[in-house]
Design a protein around this motif. Sequence first.
Motif, short mmCIF file in Angstrom:
data_model
loop_
_atom_site.label_atom_id
_atom_site.label_comp_id
_atom_site.label_asym_id
_atom_site.label_seq_id
_atom_site.Cartn_x
_atom_site.Cartn_y
_atom_site.Cartn_z
N ARG A 1 0.84 -1.18 0.00
CA ARG A 1 0.00 0.00 0.00
C ARG A 1 0.88 1.24 0.00
N HIS A 2 0.54 2.20 -0.84
CA HIS A 2 1.36 3.40 -0.89
C HIS A 2 0.48 4.62 -1.09
N LEU A 3 1.04 5.77 -0.76
CA LEU A 3 0.37 7.05 -0.86
C LEU A 3 1.17 7.93 -1.82
N SER A 4 0.50 8.44 -2.83
CA SER A 4 1.22 9.30 -3.78
C SER A 4 1.36 10.70 -3.19
N ALA A 5 2.28 11.47 -3.77
CA ALA A 5 2.46 12.84 -3.31
C ALA A 5 1.19 13.66 -3.52
N GLN A 6 0.48 13.41 -4.64
CA GLN A 6 -0.76 14.15 -4.91
C GLN A 6 -1.84 13.81 -3.88
N GLN A 7 -1.95 12.52 -3.53
CA GLN A 7 -2.94 12.11 -2.53
C GLN A 7 -2.65 12.73 -1.17
N LEU A 8 -1.38 12.68 -0.76
CA LEU A 8 -1.01 13.25 0.54
C LEU A 8 -1.21 14.76 0.53
N GLY A 9 -0.87 15.41 -0.57
CA GLY A 9 -1.06 16.85 -0.67
C GLY A 9 -2.51 17.25 -0.50
N SER B 1 2.19 29.25 5.29
CA SER B 1 2.96 30.36 5.86
C SER B 1 3.54 30.04 7.23
N ALA B 2 3.19 28.88 7.77
CA ALA B 2 3.68 28.52 9.11
C ALA B 2 5.20 28.37 9.09
N ARG B 3 5.83 28.83 10.14
CA ARG B 3 7.29 28.75 10.25
C ARG B 3 7.67 28.16 11.61
N PRO B 4 8.60 27.19 11.62
CA PRO B 4 9.23 26.55 10.46
C PRO B 4 8.26 25.58 9.79
N PHE B 5 8.24 25.58 8.48
CA PHE B 5 7.25 24.80 7.75
C PHE B 5 7.45 23.30 7.92
N TYR B 6 8.70 22.86 8.10
CA TYR B 6 8.91 21.41 8.24
C TYR B 6 8.19 20.86 9.46
N ARG B 7 8.11 21.68 10.54
CA ARG B 7 7.38 21.23 11.73
C ARG B 7 5.88 21.17 11.45
N ALA B 8 5.38 22.16 10.73
CA ALA B 8 3.96 22.15 10.39
C ALA B 8 3.63 20.95 9.51
N LEU B 9 4.52 20.64 8.58
CA LEU B 9 4.31 19.48 7.72
C LEU B 9 4.32 18.18 8.52
N ALA B 10 5.28 18.05 9.42
CA ALA B 10 5.34 16.86 10.27
C ALA B 10 4.09 16.75 11.13
N GLN B 11 3.63 17.88 11.66
CA GLN B 11 2.42 17.86 12.48
C GLN B 11 1.21 17.42 11.67
N GLY B 12 1.13 17.90 10.40
CA GLY B 12 0.01 17.50 9.56
C GLY B 12 -0.02 16.01 9.28
N VAL B 13 1.14 15.45 8.97
CA VAL B 13 1.21 14.01 8.72
C VAL B 13 0.89 13.23 9.99
N ARG B 14 1.45 13.69 11.11
CA ARG B 14 1.19 13.02 12.39
C ARG B 14 -0.30 13.00 12.71
N ARG C 1 2.98 3.19 2.73
CA ARG C 1 4.22 3.73 2.20
C ARG C 1 4.03 5.20 1.82
N MET C 2 4.94 6.05 2.31
CA MET C 2 4.87 7.48 2.06
C MET C 2 5.52 7.83 0.73
N PRO C 3 5.11 8.96 0.13
CA PRO C 3 5.74 9.36 -1.13
C PRO C 3 7.21 9.72 -0.94
N ALA C 4 8.00 9.59 -1.97
CA ALA C 4 9.41 9.96 -1.90
C ALA C 4 9.54 11.44 -1.58
N GLU C 5 10.62 11.78 -0.91
CA GLU C 5 10.80 13.16 -0.45
C GLU C 5 10.77 14.15 -1.61
#
Length: 477
Positions: free
Chosen positions: A4-12, A20-33, A46-50
């Motif tokens: 099973r895998h998730l495409s970048a478009q599906q995750l997006g 606009s959240a800063r730092p954005f990497y933390r906001a992204l991690a929070q969203g996935v979490r 399976r997550m999309p490639a970086e």
Amino acid sequence: MSERHLSAQQLGRLLDTDRSARPFYRALAQGVRGLVRDGSVPVRMRMPAERHLAQELGVSRTTVTAAYDLLREQGYLDSRQGSGSWTALPDPSVCADNPWLSVDDDGLLQMHCAAPPATTMLTEAVAGAMEDLPRYGMGTGYDPMGLPALRERVAAHYTARGLATRPEQILVTTGSQHALQLVMSLLLTPGDPVVVESPTYPHAIDAARHRGARIVPVGITAEGWQPDLMAGAMRQSAPRLAYLMPDFQNPTGALMDNATRAAVVGMARRAGTTLLVDETWTELGIDAPNEAAPMAAFDTDSRVITIGSASKLWWGGLRIGWIRTTAALARGLAVHRSAVDIASPVLDQLVVARLFDRIEETRAERRRSLTASRSALVAALREHLPEWSFTVPRGGGTLWVRLAGEGATPLAEAAAYHGVRLAPGPWFGVSGTLEGYLRLPFTQSPQVITEAVARLAEARATGPVGSRPADPLIRMV
């Protein structure tokens, strides 16, 4: 491995992250979490490639790499070099995303930790201990039972509280958490049932889990314990051990009355259960000194083991605790500890021995500061968050707050973006329960508490937007 895998478009499309959240990497991690926690993205997906996700989101690959690294650190991703990354849930026995490990200088007001600053008497006690230290330098410095000078003072303090105690019954430990680990590792075997209050001190749950115990939670509230629930748990599970905090319980602040203490000891006697009683908060009565009898005062067959600590009354940086039990078990625990640390630091023990001589002054000092901070917290909550409910405790250092429909975990995540680190209810429960509660300490200064509650109200209203403060108020402490 799952296909099973998730495409970048599906995750997006699933992510609802403020670009606009800063730092954005933390906001992204929070969203996935958040997607993993609420089941929108299943575990072992399976997550999309970086690089693909970076292209989809319009950010740099470095940003996505940092987010994936954070998710791995917190236990929400498993990765295999050359094969990709899969969603996961953190092992609760490891507590991979445990914010207790946060540092004080991360720019957030530290409202997750109920630890007061050092007593003003610490400097004088350290100076006196330094004068005492040369007399101990002729020996090895290893005393598994603890320095006689400190054990005598701890024993005398229990005796003054109405519980006759000899120094031979005291084992000095390297903090109360060390005491918990020692007792549980000696008395428990994997699979043994252990009764704990719910909510309770998170590290007690951790210690029991690490030992492989089967945890049996018994619900309590800020109003106190229900003896029939405790009796039922002991009768039905026949626990080897029960961990209790009867004095200004963490996190509820409840204080067990003497009649309930006597009843619980009687229940333990009938069930063949050893009681591990945590007195870390015992000395911090606010409205009046804590006059409840030690739980061991109701013990007739040596089944109550009591642990105490210097951390709340004097300072958490003094890593000194103690165990009061039978002389035989104290010696057995001293032998058992050799696999961990052999002995506690001599200088810290000398400092605590000095501070015991000024315990009444310290109590008075703590009472003044905690009264002011508790009043500030209560007033701020009633002004900014009147929908929330709580019982004002007579002592201790925390409020156990019932929320008004929102979840504590997403609220804590949002509060981080407004500069406040919180302790959500599930930290204090078993298997993700207590999402409707939040523990708020009043061990910080009134200024910090007032500002933190104002930011918390803003976080509740607006969610995870904004950035962390450049000039954190934590410096005001």
